[in-house]
Scaffold this active site. Structure first.
Site, PDB file in Angstrom:
ATOM      1  N   TYR A 149       9.611 -10.104   8.825  1.00 15.25           N
ATOM      2  CA  TYR A 149      10.200  -9.363   7.702  1.00 15.25           C
ATOM      3  C   TYR A 149      11.587  -8.861   8.092  1.00 15.25           C
ATOM      4  O   TYR A 149      12.570  -9.068   7.382  1.00 15.25           O
ATOM      5  CB  TYR A 149       9.284  -8.190   7.297  1.00 15.25           C
ATOM      6  CG  TYR A 149       9.913  -7.274   6.265  1.00 15.25           C
ATOM      7  CD1 TYR A 149      10.406  -7.775   5.063  1.00 15.25           C
ATOM      8  CD2 TYR A 149      10.029  -5.901   6.508  1.00 15.25           C
ATOM      9  CE1 TYR A 149      10.989  -6.935   4.117  1.00 15.25           C
ATOM     10  CE2 TYR A 149      10.608  -5.057   5.568  1.00 15.25           C
ATOM     11  CZ  TYR A 149      11.091  -5.582   4.382  1.00 15.25           C
ATOM     12  OH  TYR A 149      11.675  -4.749   3.460  1.00 15.25           O
ATOM     13  N   PHE A 177      14.660   3.359   4.225  1.00 15.19           N
ATOM     14  CA  PHE A 177      13.526   3.620   5.106  1.00 15.19           C
ATOM     15  C   PHE A 177      12.275   3.461   4.219  1.00 15.19           C
ATOM     16  O   PHE A 177      12.112   2.405   3.635  1.00 15.19           O
ATOM     17  CB  PHE A 177      13.759   4.917   5.876  1.00 15.19           C
ATOM     18  CG  PHE A 177      14.733   4.645   7.037  1.00 15.19           C
ATOM     19  CD1 PHE A 177      16.014   4.135   6.789  1.00 15.19           C
ATOM     20  CD2 PHE A 177      14.340   4.775   8.353  1.00 15.19           C
ATOM     21  CE1 PHE A 177      16.883   3.786   7.826  1.00 15.19           C
ATOM     22  CE2 PHE A 177      15.201   4.435   9.415  1.00 15.19           C
ATOM     23  CZ  PHE A 177      16.463   3.937   9.142  1.00 15.19           C
ATOM     24  N   HIS A 197       1.589  -0.411   0.972  1.00 15.65           N
ATOM     25  CA  HIS A 197       2.325   0.816   1.288  1.00 15.65           C
ATOM     26  C   HIS A 197       1.379   2.019   1.337  1.00 15.65           C
ATOM     27  O   HIS A 197       0.449   2.126   0.528  1.00 15.65           O
ATOM     28  CB  HIS A 197       3.435   1.044   0.260  1.00 15.65           C
ATOM     29  CG  HIS A 197       4.502  -0.016   0.325  1.00 15.65           C
ATOM     30  ND1 HIS A 197       4.317  -1.283  -0.190  1.00 15.65           N
ATOM     31  CD2 HIS A 197       5.738  -0.015   0.878  1.00 15.65           C
ATOM     32  CE1 HIS A 197       5.403  -2.005   0.039  1.00 15.65           C
ATOM     33  NE2 HIS A 197       6.282  -1.267   0.695  1.00 15.65           N
ATOM     34  N   LEU A 198       1.668   2.937   2.271  1.00 10.19           N
ATOM     35  CA  LEU A 198       0.710   4.003   2.580  1.00 10.19           C
ATOM     36  C   LEU A 198       0.357   4.881   1.376  1.00 10.19           C
ATOM     37  O   LEU A 198      -0.831   5.094   1.100  1.00 10.19           O
ATOM     38  CB  LEU A 198       1.277   4.883   3.714  1.00 10.19           C
ATOM     39  CG  LEU A 198       0.387   6.064   4.112  1.00 10.19           C
ATOM     40  CD1 LEU A 198      -0.937   5.575   4.689  1.00 10.19           C
ATOM     41  CD2 LEU A 198       1.099   6.976   5.114  1.00 10.19           C
ATOM     42  N   ARG A 229       7.212   8.126   9.762  1.00 10.33           N
ATOM     43  CA  ARG A 229       8.129   7.376   8.899  1.00 10.33           C
ATOM     44  C   ARG A 229       8.953   8.364   8.076  1.00 10.33           C
ATOM     45  O   ARG A 229       8.532   9.488   7.813  1.00 10.33           O
ATOM     46  CB  ARG A 229       7.357   6.448   7.944  1.00 10.33           C
ATOM     47  CG  ARG A 229       6.621   5.330   8.655  1.00 10.33           C
ATOM     48  CD  ARG A 229       7.594   4.304   9.244  1.00 10.33           C
ATOM     49  NE  ARG A 229       6.886   3.234   9.947  1.00 10.33           N
ATOM     50  CZ  ARG A 229       6.564   3.259  11.240  1.00 10.33           C
ATOM     51  NH1 ARG A 229       6.890   4.309  11.990  1.00 10.33           N
ATOM     52  NH2 ARG A 229       5.951   2.248  11.797  1.00 10.33           N
ATOM     53  N   ARG A 289      -1.471  -1.807  14.249  1.00 12.03           N
ATOM     54  CA  ARG A 289      -1.121  -3.027  13.530  1.00 12.03           C
ATOM     55  C   ARG A 289       0.084  -3.631  14.228  1.00 12.03           C
ATOM     56  O   ARG A 289       1.019  -2.885  14.548  1.00 12.03           O
ATOM     57  CB  ARG A 289      -0.708  -2.609  12.126  1.00 12.03           C
ATOM     58  CG  ARG A 289      -1.113  -3.482  11.023  1.00 12.03           C
ATOM     59  CD  ARG A 289      -0.849  -2.823   9.688  1.00 12.03           C
ATOM     60  NE  ARG A 289       0.439  -2.129   9.578  1.00 12.03           N
ATOM     61  CZ  ARG A 289       0.981  -1.769   8.422  1.00 12.03           C
ATOM     62  NH1 ARG A 289       0.355  -2.019   7.297  1.00 12.03           N
ATOM     63  NH2 ARG A 289       2.144  -1.134   8.377  1.00 12.03           N
ATOM     64  N   ASP A 292       4.352  -2.378  14.089  1.00 10.63           N
ATOM     65  CA  ASP A 292       4.569  -0.977  13.722  1.00 10.63           C
ATOM     66  C   ASP A 292       5.168  -0.180  14.881  1.00 10.63           C
ATOM     67  O   ASP A 292       4.455   0.125  15.839  1.00 10.63           O
ATOM     68  CB  ASP A 292       3.232  -0.314  13.353  1.00 10.63           C
ATOM     69  CG  ASP A 292       2.867  -0.494  11.899  1.00 10.63           C
ATOM     70  OD1 ASP A 292       3.753  -0.826  11.090  1.00 10.63           O
ATOM     71  OD2 ASP A 292       1.680  -0.293  11.579  1.00 10.63           O
TER      72      ASP A 292
HETATM   73  N1  LIG Z   1       9.440  -0.325  -0.630  1.00 11.97           N
HETATM   74  C1  LIG Z   1      10.034   0.017   0.505  1.00 11.97           C
HETATM   75  O1  LIG Z   1       9.631   0.976   1.171  1.00 11.97           O
HETATM   76  C2  LIG Z   1      11.246  -0.733   1.010  1.00 11.97           C
HETATM   77  C3  LIG Z   1      11.867  -0.310   2.199  1.00 11.97           C
HETATM   78  C4  LIG Z   1      12.982  -1.000   2.659  1.00 11.97           C
HETATM   79  C5  LIG Z   1      13.488  -2.067   1.939  1.00 11.97           C
HETATM   80  N2  LIG Z   1      12.863  -2.474   0.803  1.00 11.97           N
HETATM   81  C6  LIG Z   1      13.427  -3.624   0.077  1.00 11.97           C
HETATM   82  O2  LIG Z   1      13.591  -3.247  -1.277  1.00 11.97           O
HETATM   83  C7  LIG Z   1      13.391  -4.381  -2.130  1.00 11.97           C
HETATM   84  C8  LIG Z   1      12.397  -4.026  -3.214  1.00 11.97           C
HETATM   85  O3  LIG Z   1      11.168  -3.614  -2.628  1.00 11.97           O
HETATM   86  P1  LIG Z   1       9.957  -3.089  -3.515  1.00 11.97           P
HETATM   87  O4  LIG Z   1       9.189  -2.149  -2.688  1.00 11.97           O
HETATM   88  O5  LIG Z   1      10.458  -2.670  -4.842  1.00 11.97           O
HETATM   89  O6  LIG Z   1       9.102  -4.428  -3.646  1.00 11.97           O
HETATM   90  P2  LIG Z   1       8.373  -5.042  -4.929  1.00 11.97           P
HETATM   91  O7  LIG Z   1       7.477  -6.106  -4.414  1.00 11.97           O
HETATM   92  O8  LIG Z   1       7.796  -3.959  -5.777  1.00 11.97           O
HETATM   93  O9  LIG Z   1       9.588  -5.706  -5.730  1.00 11.97           O
HETATM   94  C9  LIG Z   1      10.114  -6.982  -5.450  1.00 11.97           C
HETATM   95  C10 LIG Z   1      10.310  -7.690  -6.771  1.00 11.97           C
HETATM   96  O10 LIG Z   1      10.869  -8.977  -6.533  1.00 11.97           O
HETATM   97  C11 LIG Z   1      10.219  -9.908  -7.369  1.00 11.97           C
HETATM   98  N3  LIG Z   1      10.335 -11.225  -6.718  1.00 11.97           N
HETATM   99  C12 LIG Z   1       9.764 -11.630  -5.556  1.00 11.97           C
HETATM  100  N4  LIG Z   1      10.089 -12.908  -5.302  1.00 11.97           N
HETATM  101  C13 LIG Z   1      10.904 -13.323  -6.312  1.00 11.97           C
HETATM  102  C14 LIG Z   1      11.569 -14.540  -6.612  1.00 11.97           C
HETATM  103  N5  LIG Z   1      11.438 -15.610  -5.815  1.00 11.97           N
HETATM  104  N6  LIG Z   1      12.316 -14.601  -7.732  1.00 11.97           N
HETATM  105  C15 LIG Z   1      12.439 -13.520  -8.565  1.00 11.97           C
HETATM  106  N7  LIG Z   1      11.824 -12.342  -8.331  1.00 11.97           N
HETATM  107  C16 LIG Z   1      11.061 -12.242  -7.218  1.00 11.97           C
HETATM  108  C17 LIG Z   1       8.788  -9.413  -7.483  1.00 11.97           C
HETATM  109  O11 LIG Z   1       8.119  -9.884  -8.655  1.00 11.97           O
HETATM  110  C18 LIG Z   1       9.000  -7.911  -7.534  1.00 11.97           C
HETATM  111  O12 LIG Z   1       9.152  -7.454  -8.863  1.00 11.97           O
HETATM  112  C19 LIG Z   1      12.950  -5.518  -1.223  1.00 11.97           C
HETATM  113  O13 LIG Z   1      14.086  -6.310  -0.973  1.00 11.97           O
HETATM  114  C20 LIG Z   1      12.501  -4.828   0.053  1.00 11.97           C
HETATM  115  O14 LIG Z   1      12.704  -5.654   1.170  1.00 11.97           O
HETATM  116  C21 LIG Z   1      11.749  -1.829   0.313  1.00 11.97           C
END
Ligand SMILES: NC(=O)c1ccc[n+]([C@@H]2O[C@H](COP(=O)([O-])OP(=O)(O)OC[C@H]3O[C@@H](n4cnc5c(N)ncnc54)[C@H](O)[C@@H]3O)[C@@H](O)[C@H]2O)c1
Length: 341
Positions: A149, A177, A197-198, A229, A289, A292
């Protein structure tokens, strides 16, 4: 929107997902004109207001379609959220992570080039840093990710930097974060098909939709042995996106950490959730895990200094209170009708 700031047409890949849709709703409420481009593999149509006009179903891998959408809507900036984002899944299936997070990002950049869009904000992550960096992590802490990732998100950062240099893009890498919390009105929150997610896992256990919460490791060198975290409310993330997009120019390249600067352990989060729900939540300690690190905490001084951002909603109690309000009112997620008041 600041006085004098013009309305921007912004396309959010992954804009029906948890963080993307929170940003879309925020941008809409602050005078911008956002549209989501999402394949709904994890996201939800109901998370996007005015979905008939603002949600375009599509895969980021479809460069031609995305370029056509960018051109037709005269998009000025892209916020690229779409990704696969589970550390354990990335260890089991790196192929999918390279395909979506790396090739998918290349496809987004190629579509932008074809359509002449020259500004991109990218959802990066604390997982691009090494496990043993000095806390809090700043933007120049070593980026030596230890999971697929993290490596795929870092590779996407490199792609963006190389394209920006060669083709004159402006970019901002926003390294979140742990995104958490729900909209204060309780109408929108965290609901994925595959939850890892937790906080949502804790509330799913509180609602009886999962038998228990697994606490992965209680032998870390932290105050209670569980991982620390840094939780950041989606409203604070959304405000950072607004500030970043309004100040971005082609040719400018920036990277900012987004965290609260304080950490909570897994057990502290569990206790805060028990307090919010007034219920004991079944949980069990299991082994660590893979992937982590013990502690991940951000320094967000750079964005505070340069863009005047500061987190306002990221105390763990407020995060948990808003998240519980969402889960309590939508016990089966976006599919369910809200419970009254
Ligand atoms: N949630 C967190 O704590 C966190 C932390 C750091 C970074 N991020 C980054 O933030 C971004 C959003 O995370 P999130 O938690 O909202 O995740 P999420 O899974 O809720 O959202 C991702 C979205 O992307 C869409 N998607 C996935 N593959 C796709 C594709 N091939 N084409 C079009 N759409 C696609 C999914 O349907 C989903 O709606 C990600 O890039 C993630 O790496 C999230």
């Amino acid at each position: 929107m600041d006085h004098g700031q013009k309305t921007m047409k912004i396309l959010l890949t992954g804009g029906a997902g948890y963080v993307g849709s929170a940003c879309l709703r925020w941008l809409l409420a602050h005078g911008h004109d956002p549209i989501a481009y999402d394949d709904l593999s994890e996201g939800n149509r109901a998370a996007v207001p005015e979905a008939a006009d603002r949600l375009i179903e599509g895969d980021i891998a479809d460069t031609g379609r995305l370029a056509e959408v960018l051109g037709r809507h005269r998009v000025e900036a892209v916020m690229h959220f779409a990704a696969l984002a589970s550390v354990p899944d990335s260890i089991k299936d790196p192929e999918a992570y390279y395909r979506v997070n790396v090739s998918g990002t290349k496809s987004v950049l190629d579509a932008m080039r074809a359509a002449g869009v020259r500004k991109i904000l990218f959802s990066s992550t604390a997982a691009t840093y090494g496990f043993h960096g000095k806390m809090p992590l700043s933007e120049d802490s070593p980026q030596t990710p230890e999971t697929p990732y993290g490596t795929t998100k870092l590779a996407a950062e490199w792609l963006i930097k190389d394209y920006a240099r060669a083709y004159g893009l402006g970019y901002t890498l926003l390294r979140y974060f742990n995104a958490a919390g729900a909209d204060p009105d309780g109408d929108f929150g965290e609901d994925r098909r595959h939850e890892s997610h937790l906080i949502p896992l804790i509330f799913l256990a509180a609602l009886g939709r999962r038998p228990e919460v697994l606490i992965c490791g209680q032998d870390y060198p932290t105050r209670d042995g569980t991982c620390v975290r840094d939780y950041i409310h989606t409203a604070d993330l959304a405000q950072a996106h607004q500030l970043a997009v309004e100040t971005l120019e082609p040719g400018v390249g920036r990277a900012y950490n987004l965290g609260s600067g304080t950490g909570a352990t897994v057990l502290e989060v569990l206790r805060a959730c028990e307090e919010a729900t007034g219920r004991a939540i079944p949980h069990r300690v299991v082994g660590r895990r893979p992937g982590d690190p013990a502690v991940l905490v951000a320094s967000s001084e750079a964005i505070a200094r340069e863009l005047g951002w500061s987190p306002r909603h990221s105390q763990i109690r407020e995060i948990v209170r808003t998240a519980w309000e969402w889960h309590r009112r939508h016990p089966t997620g976006y599919g369910a009708r809200p419970e009254p008041g």
